[in-house]
Design a protein around this motif. Structure first.
Motif, mmCIF file in Angstrom:
data_model
loop_
_atom_site.group_PDB
_atom_site.id
_atom_site.type_symbol
_atom_site.label_atom_id
_atom_site.label_comp_id
_atom_site.label_asym_id
_atom_site.label_seq_id
_atom_site.Cartn_x
_atom_site.Cartn_y
_atom_site.Cartn_z
ATOM 1 N N ASN A 1 6.255 13.953 -40.007
ATOM 2 C CA ASN A 1 6.721 13.625 -41.342
ATOM 3 C C ASN A 1 5.797 12.589 -41.977
ATOM 4 O O ASN A 1 5.088 11.871 -41.286
ATOM 5 N N GLY A 2 5.829 12.529 -43.306
ATOM 6 C CA GLY A 2 4.919 11.643 -44.020
ATOM 7 C C GLY A 2 5.240 10.179 -43.808
ATOM 8 O O GLY A 2 6.348 9.803 -43.398
ATOM 9 N N GLU B 1 16.144 4.781 -48.672
ATOM 10 C CA GLU B 1 16.684 6.025 -49.228
ATOM 11 C C GLU B 1 15.743 7.191 -48.955
ATOM 12 O O GLU B 1 16.131 8.345 -48.955
ATOM 13 N N ARG B 2 14.483 6.859 -48.736
ATOM 14 C CA ARG B 2 13.494 7.916 -48.514
ATOM 15 C C ARG B 2 13.251 8.180 -47.031
ATOM 16 O O ARG B 2 12.650 9.192 -46.684
ATOM 17 N N GLY B 3 13.634 7.250 -46.161
ATOM 18 C CA GLY B 3 13.352 7.457 -44.736
ATOM 19 C C GLY B 3 13.733 6.253 -43.902
ATOM 20 O O GLY B 3 14.594 5.457 -44.283
ATOM 21 N N THR B 4 13.060 6.112 -42.751
ATOM 22 C CA THR B 4 13.337 5.017 -41.822
ATOM 23 C C THR B 4 12.244 3.969 -41.970
ATOM 24 O O THR B 4 11.068 4.316 -42.019
ATOM 25 N N THR B 5 12.626 2.696 -42.021
ATOM 26 C CA THR B 5 11.604 1.658 -42.202
ATOM 27 C C THR B 5 11.273 0.954 -40.890
ATOM 28 O O THR B 5 12.093 0.889 -39.970
ATOM 29 N N PHE B 6 10.043 0.449 -40.826
ATOM 30 C CA PHE B 6 9.531 -0.212 -39.617
ATOM 31 C C PHE B 6 9.462 -1.731 -39.756
ATOM 32 O O PHE B 6 9.099 -2.416 -38.810
ATOM 33 N N VAL B 7 9.705 -2.267 -40.949
ATOM 34 C CA VAL B 7 9.565 -3.721 -41.147
ATOM 35 C C VAL B 7 10.883 -4.316 -41.631
ATOM 36 O O VAL B 7 11.707 -3.637 -42.232
ATOM 37 N N GLU B 8 11.050 -5.603 -41.355
ATOM 38 C CA GLU B 8 12.233 -6.327 -41.808
ATOM 39 C C GLU B 8 11.915 -7.033 -43.130
ATOM 40 O O GLU B 8 10.751 -7.146 -43.511
ATOM 41 N N ALA B 9 12.951 -7.561 -43.766
ATOM 42 C CA ALA B 9 12.731 -8.350 -44.972
ATOM 43 C C ALA B 9 12.008 -9.638 -44.593
ATOM 44 O O ALA B 9 12.227 -10.191 -43.510
ATOM 45 N N GLY B 10 11.125 -10.101 -45.477
ATOM 46 C CA GLY B 10 10.429 -11.358 -45.218
ATOM 47 C C GLY B 10 9.116 -11.187 -44.480
ATOM 48 O O GLY B 10 8.495 -12.172 -44.094
ATOM 49 N N GLU B 11 8.676 -9.939 -44.287
ATOM 50 C CA GLU B 11 7.392 -9.738 -43.603
ATOM 51 C C GLU B 11 6.294 -9.515 -44.625
ATOM 52 O O GLU B 11 6.511 -8.922 -45.672
ATOM 53 N N GLU B 12 5.115 -9.974 -44.265
ATOM 54 C CA GLU B 12 3.979 -9.766 -45.167
ATOM 55 C C GLU B 12 3.394 -8.381 -44.961
ATOM 56 O O GLU B 12 3.201 -7.941 -43.825
ATOM 57 N N LYS C 1 11.368 11.572 -44.688
ATOM 58 C CA LYS C 1 12.093 12.667 -44.041
ATOM 59 C C LYS C 1 11.339 13.990 -44.082
ATOM 60 O O LYS C 1 11.756 14.973 -43.490
ATOM 61 N N ARG C 2 10.262 14.038 -44.841
ATOM 62 C CA ARG C 2 9.480 15.285 -44.998
ATOM 63 C C ARG C 2 7.995 15.002 -44.821
ATOM 64 O O ARG C 2 7.582 13.855 -44.830
ATOM 65 N N PRO C 3 7.191 16.059 -44.733
ATOM 66 C CA PRO C 3 5.739 15.839 -44.712
ATOM 67 C C PRO C 3 5.248 15.235 -46.029
ATOM 68 O O PRO C 3 5.925 15.349 -47.056
ATOM 69 N N GLY C 4 4.105 14.613 -46.001
ATOM 70 C CA GLY C 4 3.510 14.033 -47.219
ATOM 71 C C GLY C 4 3.849 12.555 -47.338
ATOM 72 O O GLY C 4 5.013 12.166 -47.193
ATOM 73 N N ASP C 5 2.839 11.724 -47.574
ATOM 74 C CA ASP C 5 3.072 10.280 -47.676
ATOM 75 C C ASP C 5 3.690 9.904 -49.023
ATOM 76 O O ASP C 5 3.426 10.544 -50.028
#
Ligand SMILES: Nc1nc2c(ncn2[C@@H]2O[C@H](COP(=O)(O)OP(=O)(O)OP(=O)(O)O)[C@@H](O)[C@H]2O)c(=O)[nH]1
Ligand SMILES: [Mg+2]
Length: 612
Positions: free
Chosen positions: A486-487, A507-518, A529-533
């Protein structure tokens, strides 16, 4: 004078990953009274480096020794993970025999085949140890049966087929001749080692020893480790160092040390059959021979299988470069990578056309991941590309590495797993159902198909599946396939992430960072959730307004970030992405960070007609 050292046995412990080698060494050490009675030494004593402790696996082969009666048993613990196969190849020449451990529930696995083949090649006498007979689903007879099949397949002569069998529970330090008749200690195993492992034979002639390993400490400097095959050595002796190329060099031995439990003890001399550590020789390479200057006969260098997987290591080009690492320049990175070759025998490093990038090849993803993790802990920062299988052209034909894969799954996951492996060009060669709802599958599959597979396998089997694979050589290219991931969700601008922005991204997918990160533009902050960035503004603030709307007061509820480990990150990477590695962070990013750069790169590939 006798030419056999009846007082010594040199034994390597070999097996597939997790079959209990290091646990067995614990028990051998404890039962030979290496420690004070009240000394708490814990478990997996030989897994002494930090990464080994954290991962619970052995990465480096190591020596120790125990006394049993009048006999010193030198033990070499080896790693069972296929990626560290180079470590096994490196140390087997120190042994005359080995304990081949088999998990009574799992039976022989791919690495069992690899280590047994290597042991036969070196001519080791083998003792089969069916371990973990206490496991609920243990089936020692079935395991032994499969071991016999493996012996028939791999043995090079009939003598090798005769191997004594011992049953054990390494974790409790118990062993016996029958699975249901274990003694409360490992006495049956000690006895079998002393009876069946040949005592070292002393070859006539001057001193000779192959360097199988190196070590270093600040006090003594570099050390050369190996087994003396001829003659003897004492502190003060001059030896010839026979290197791969060039004239032999002379050096003086300062100390001769031998292993006693976990310690190294200085001795007045050591002779053929002993495994020793020599200091004072300055830099000696693994594979060099040390010999009497009067009879400087080299021993064959150690044969190591070729690497199968590679990736580039480059200077960190992210906007955060130089912030978090102590060592970040081309010169530092290059020196560190080339230094690794001194001890990491399965590894290759090459310069590339770009001065700041190096091609690093290893025996698998984990082999490379361990190097990456080690370097970041030392303070290095750099970026790496997606691991790829090493494809070669042999006689004009495109060839790729092939692996033999064994997977154990529950019957209910069978469909999903066979489908996934089929897509990755896996070819099933065997399937066996057991009576308890488990299925064992054997596959031939291109290495390419296995890169990135471990994660999906664990998901498909809800963590219950077991897999192991081993490279078995090259075969013609199996045709293209592309597992489409997936993208990526990429940050549209630099800044500090905010809950509001992240909620939008979620809303678009799963995130890897928390709030407050640079973050920086082009950094990957999640997967959609789909192909394409898609570019997302994770730094977006909620607009302050005076008008109270029904929704604006609802506080943002965020799903916690899905953190990617180093291995997961490597699995994740696509060709146009990089992983930024620093002592503090792992950041996934697009190779070309901005939209402008991306379209420029796209145009460049279109006009040149090449894909990369
Ligand atoms: N039930 C049971 N578990 C065991 C036994 N021996 C070892 N184990 C467990 O098996 C796991 C792996 O043991 P290790 O000794 O690390 O295995 P290893 O072969 O050294 O693994 P690598 O070096 O990584 O290849 C540990 O959790 C041990 O506690 C046994 O006899 N019975
Ligand atoms: Mg181990």
């Amino acid at each position: 004078m006798t030419n056999i050292r009846h007082d010594i046995r040199n034994v390597a412990i070999i097996a597939h990953v997790d079959h209990g080698k290091t646990t067995l060494v614990d028990a051998l050490l404890k039962q030979s009274h290496t420690f004070r009675d009240n000394q708490d030494v814990g478990t997996l004593i030989m897994d002494s480096n930090d990464l080994e402790r954290e991962k619970g696996i052995t990465i480096l082969a190591k020596n120790t020794s125990v006394r049993h009666g009048d006999v010193t048993i030198n033990i070499i613990d080896t790693p069972g993970h296929a990626d560290f196969g180079g470590e096994v190849e490196r140390v087997l020449n120190m042994a005359d025999g080995c304990l081949l451990l088999i998990d009574a529930a799992e039976g022989p696995m791919p690495q069992t085949r690899f280590v047994l083949r290597k042991a036969f090649e070196v001519g080791l006498r083998i003792i089969v140890v069916i371990n973990k007979v206490d496991r609920k689903n243990a089936d020692p007879q079935a395991a032994l049966h499969k071991v016999h099949d493996l012996f028939l397949e791999l043995a090079e002569d009939a003598d090798q087929l005769e191997a004594p069998v011992i049953y054990a529970v390494a974790k409790e330090g118990r062993a016996g001749q029958q699975p249901d008749e274990l003694t409360p200690d490992l006495e049956p195993l000690f006895k079998t080692i002393i009876e069946h492992i040949p005592a070292p034979v002393i070859e006539p002639g001057g001193f000779q020893m192959l360097v199988a390993n190196r070590a270093y400490d600040d006090y003594t400097g570099p050390m050369a480790i190996g087994r003396i095959s001829r003659g003897s050595v004492a502190p003060g002796d001059t030896v010839a160092v026979l290197t791969k190329a060039g004239e032999p060099r002379r050096a003086r031995v300062v100390q001769v040390l031998v292993y006693r439990g976990l310690d190294r003890v200085a001795v007045a001399s050591a002779s053929a059959g002993d495994i020793v550590v020599l200091t004072g020789l300055d830099v000696v390479a693994i594979g060099d021979t040390l010999a009497d200057p009067e009879s400087p006969d080299p021993l064959p260098r150690i044969a190591i299988d070729e690497p199968t997987v590679r990736m580039t290591f480059g200077v960190n080009t992210s906007p955060f470069t130089g912030r978090e690492g102590k060592f970040s320049t081309t010169r530092q990175l290059r020196a560190r990578l080339y230094k690794e070759l001194d001890t990491n025998l399965g590894l290759h490093v090459e310069d590339t056309e770009a001065a700041e990038r190096f091609l690093v090849s290893g025996r698998g993803e984990l082999h490379l991941a361990v190097l990456i993790e080690t370097m970041r802990r030392e303070g290095y920062e750099f970026e790496v590309s997606r691991p790829e299988a090493i494809v070669k052209t042999i006689n004009g034909q495109r060839m790729e590495p092939l692996e033999r894969l064994t997977v154990d799954v529950r019957e209910e996951n069978l469909g999903a797993v066979t489908e996934a492996l089929g897509k990755r060009r896996g070819e099933m060669i065997e399937i066996a159902y057991d009576s308890k709802g488990g299925v064992r599958l054997e596959y031939l599959i291109p290495t390419r198909g296995l890169i990135g597979f471990r994660n999906s396998f664990l998901t498909l089997t809800a963590g219950t599946g077991l897999m192991g694979s081993i490279g078995i050589g090259y075969r013609p290219w199996a045709g293209d396939f592309r597992e489409q991931r997936n993208g990526a969700l990429t940050a549209s601008s630099a800044g500090t992430t905010l809950a509001f922005g992240l909620a939008g991204a979620q809303e678009r997918g799963t995130t890897f960072v928390e709030a407050g990160e640079e973050v920086y533009e082009g950094m990957i902050v999640g997967i959609q959730k789909r192909p394409g960035d898609i570019r997302v503004n994770v730094c977006r603030e909620k607009k302050q307004s005076n008008i109270r709307s029904s929704t604006s007061d609802i506080s943002v509820r965020l799903t916690p970030a899905s953190r990617q480990s180093l291995e997961q990150s490597l699995d994740f990477l696509a060709d146009d992405e990089l992983l930024e590695v620093t002592p503090k962070h792992l950041r996934l990013r697009k190779r070309h960070l901005t939209e402008v750069d991306q379209s420029r790169a796209r145009r460049a590939t279109e006009t040149s007609g090449t894909r990369r």
